[in-house]
Design a protein around this motif. Structure first.
Motif, PDB file in Angstrom:
ATOM      1  N   UNK A 173      36.828  46.663  25.919  1.00  0.00           N
ATOM      2  CA  UNK A 173      38.152  47.310  25.443  1.00  0.00           C
ATOM      3  C   UNK A 173      38.924  45.872  25.649  1.00  0.00           C
ATOM      4  N   UNK A 174      39.831  45.883  24.536  1.00  0.00           N
ATOM      5  CA  UNK A 174      40.799  44.769  24.673  1.00  0.00           C
ATOM      6  C   UNK A 174      42.097  45.390  24.703  1.00  0.00           C
ATOM      7  N   UNK A 191      34.462  49.754  18.535  1.00  0.00           N
ATOM      8  CA  UNK A 191      33.093  50.282  18.502  1.00  0.00           C
ATOM      9  C   UNK A 191      32.286  49.709  17.310  1.00  0.00           C
ATOM     10  N   UNK A 192      30.786  49.863  17.298  1.00  0.00           N
ATOM     11  CA  UNK A 192      30.090  49.245  16.302  1.00  0.00           C
ATOM     12  C   UNK A 192      29.796  50.741  15.480  1.00  0.00           C
ATOM     13  N   UNK A 249      41.117  46.534  12.286  1.00  0.00           N
ATOM     14  CA  UNK A 249      41.040  46.360  13.631  1.00  0.00           C
ATOM     15  C   UNK A 249      42.264  45.796  14.579  1.00  0.00           C
ATOM     16  N   UNK A 250      42.874  44.882  13.775  1.00  0.00           N
ATOM     17  CA  UNK A 250      44.101  44.084  14.244  1.00  0.00           C
ATOM     18  C   UNK A 250      45.256  45.003  14.211  1.00  0.00           C
ATOM     19  N   UNK A 251      45.346  45.868  15.169  1.00  0.00           N
ATOM     20  CA  UNK A 251      46.519  46.897  14.848  1.00  0.00           C
ATOM     21  C   UNK A 251      47.997  46.504  14.835  1.00  0.00           C
ATOM     22  N   UNK A 252      48.179  45.296  15.133  1.00  0.00           N
ATOM     23  CA  UNK A 252      49.579  44.679  15.033  1.00  0.00           C
ATOM     24  C   UNK A 252      49.680  44.058  13.724  1.00  0.00           C
ATOM     25  N   UNK A 253      48.836  43.898  12.724  1.00  0.00           N
ATOM     26  CA  UNK A 253      48.904  43.397  11.666  1.00  0.00           C
ATOM     27  C   UNK A 253      49.182  44.400  10.207  1.00  0.00           C
ATOM     28  N   UNK A 254      49.657  45.383  10.805  1.00  0.00           N
ATOM     29  CA  UNK A 254      50.326  46.521   9.880  1.00  0.00           C
ATOM     30  C   UNK A 254      50.910  45.948   8.671  1.00  0.00           C
ATOM     31  N   UNK A 255      50.583  46.209   7.441  1.00  0.00           N
ATOM     32  CA  UNK A 255      51.219  45.890   6.254  1.00  0.00           C
ATOM     33  C   UNK A 255      51.475  44.196   5.837  1.00  0.00           C
ATOM     34  N   UNK A 268      51.967  47.138  24.264  1.00  0.00           N
ATOM     35  CA  UNK A 268      50.643  46.646  24.092  1.00  0.00           C
ATOM     36  C   UNK A 268      49.922  47.820  24.579  1.00  0.00           C
ATOM     37  N   UNK A 269      48.632  48.007  23.964  1.00  0.00           N
ATOM     38  CA  UNK A 269      47.937  49.179  24.035  1.00  0.00           C
ATOM     39  C   UNK A 269      46.300  48.767  24.353  1.00  0.00           C
TER      40      UNK A 269
END
Length: 460
Positions: A374-375, A391-392, A42-48, A385-386
């Motif tokens: 939406x965040x 969603x659950x 879920x944290x799209x900036x935390x890749x790898x 930033x996007x």
């Protein structure tokens, strides 16, 4: 019989195609919305960052007292070799990732090696099913989740595959790979203990000795990470598992995060699902986990009674599986269970159930049941930033149950097969165990095979 096998093989190819379609959809979503969809992290900036966070501590002191890592020293010795040290000078986390192209490259080389070795292994096991099963493991959700997180489970997977798969012939090299695997993930000590169930005393001793030697060497090279430090950090990690956010159960390997969420002091779980359901979850989770553990342990006892009835890869599935559903280690660790589950032949209903579930947990898609606000998040790949619409989904609630059911179902199969063999006695083919002490009073001594009739037992 052939028609049934052919139809089940067609079902396997159908699952493999669904997995390919699911991954293609995920990449289409990625290029459209600039981030991967759920069920990816879920944290799209935390890749790898499971790769670069420990890599920082491989170049800087404090891994065991500041970072409180639970990894043995081998992980940090290896990361020090395959990441670029100057990128980690006073630059922890994101800045290190931006700089360290060697680390990014080594991560993806390791992933490519996982694919190659998986395909070669499953080709040796069964050429007919090698393609769909290799696709399921290599591009399925658990492996892609591990790649997305950049977790060292990918390195561990290679060691486990080489230690217990059919690619390496030398027993001593297998011992070394088994020792390397345990020095990456401590819970894999169960894979060595599982060898004792098949009376592989020398193999277990050799692997245990290799484990100890590798630990001592890497502890000397890294300079910290004593058994006491690792034990203390593992204990603190287990006791400190606190889930206050539904997103934290996103890709769980066990039911523990769900149980923890019901006890959250921050997230009002009972407000969303009702107090009666919360009480039901609190009752069922320990019952299910305790029952599953009991079944696996009974299967281990059954294997010890009749080791020749149970394939070795089966007990590896059980030994790793019980570790994964008894503690929370995230679902990328499922690749270790999937590897040995996919060594099962596609015959009998229980085996087929386990194989089907293995395919299901590999599908990189999920069913939405509710939407969250939406965040705005930072996208690592597009450096912008996007908006992200969370969603659950159904997966976080049923995936731990499904993955638990794989070792449990194969444990039940083991108990059934051993019980059938016990009812038949079957001692005529057990001559190699003639020096073993009978475990039960009514067990007859093994009889010499037909070729040895007339010869003295001591001469055989």
């Amino acid at each position: 019989m052939k028609a049934r096998l052919f139809s089940f093989l067609g079902l396997e190819y159908g699952f493999a195609i669904l997995i390919v379609v699911g991954l293609a959809y995920s990449f289409g979503f990625f290029f459209t919305y600039q981030h991967f969809p759920q069920p990816f992290f879920y944290d799209i900036g935390d890749t790898w960052m499971d790769w670069f966070n420990p890599a920082y501590w491989s170049h800087e002191p404090g891994a065991y007292d500041s970072y409180m890592t639970i990894y043995p020293p081998l992980t940090y010795v290896m990361l020090r070799l395959i990441t670029y040290g100057p990128c980690y000078t006073s630059a922890q986390g994101g800045p290190s990732r931006e700089c360290d192209w060697l680390g990014i490259g080594s991560l993806h080389v390791i992933y490519a090696l996982c694919i190659i070795l998986t395909a070669r292994t499953l080709m040796k096991v069964d050429r007919r099913t090698a393609l769909p099963r290799s696709l399921a493991i290599s591009i399925g959700l658990p492996m892609m989740w591990g790649l997305d997180r950049g977790n060292v489970i990918l390195i561990t997977y290679i060691f486990v595959l080489l230690a217990y798969g059919p690619l390496v012939r030398s027993a001593r090299m297998r011992w070394i790979y088994a020792g390397l695997a345990v020095n990456m993930k401590v819970y894999l000590i169960g894979t060595i203990a599982a060898q004792l169930l098949h009376r592989r005393w020398r193999w277990a001793e050799g692997a245990a000795l290799a484990t100890a030697i590798i630990f001592c060497v890497t502890y000397f090279l890294f300079g910290s990470g004593s058994p006491a430090e690792i034990y203390q950090n593992i204990t603190s990690y287990a006791e400190g598992l606190i889930i206050n956010n539904p997103l934290d159960i996103w890709m769980a390997s066990s039911l523990l995060p769900l149980q923890q969420l019901t006890n959250s002091q921050i997230f009002p779980t009972s407000l969303y699902i009702g107090s009666s359901r919360v009480e039901l979850i609190e009752f069922l989770v320990p019952v299910l986990m305790g029952g599953a553990q009991a079944i696996v342990m009974l299967a281990a006892l059954a294997c010890f009674l009749r080791p020749e009835v149970v394939p070795r890869y089966r007990m590896l599935t059980l030994s790793i599986g019980i570790a994964l559903f008894s503690t929370e280690v995230s679902s990328y660790t499922q690749i270790l269970v999937l590897l040995f589950c996919f060594m099962e032949p596609c015959r009998s209903g229980i085996r087929r159930y386990a194989i089907i579930v293995a395919y299901v947990v590999c599908i990189p898609l999920d069913l939405n049941i509710d939407r969250l606000p939406v965040l705005v998040k930072d996208s690592y790949f597009f450096d912008t930033q996007v908006p992200v619409e969370y969603v659950v989904q159904v997966g976080p609630f049923i995936r731990p149950l499904l993955t638990m059911s794989i070792p449990v179902s194969l444990a039940i199969l083991t108990i059934i097969e051993v019980a059938q063999d016990l009812s038949r006695q079957g001692w005529a083919d057990r001559w190699r165990f003639r020096r073993d002490k009978p475990l039960l009073p009514w067990v007859q001594r093994p009889q010499a095979p037909f070729a040895a009739v007339g010869a003295r037992p001591e001469a055989q």
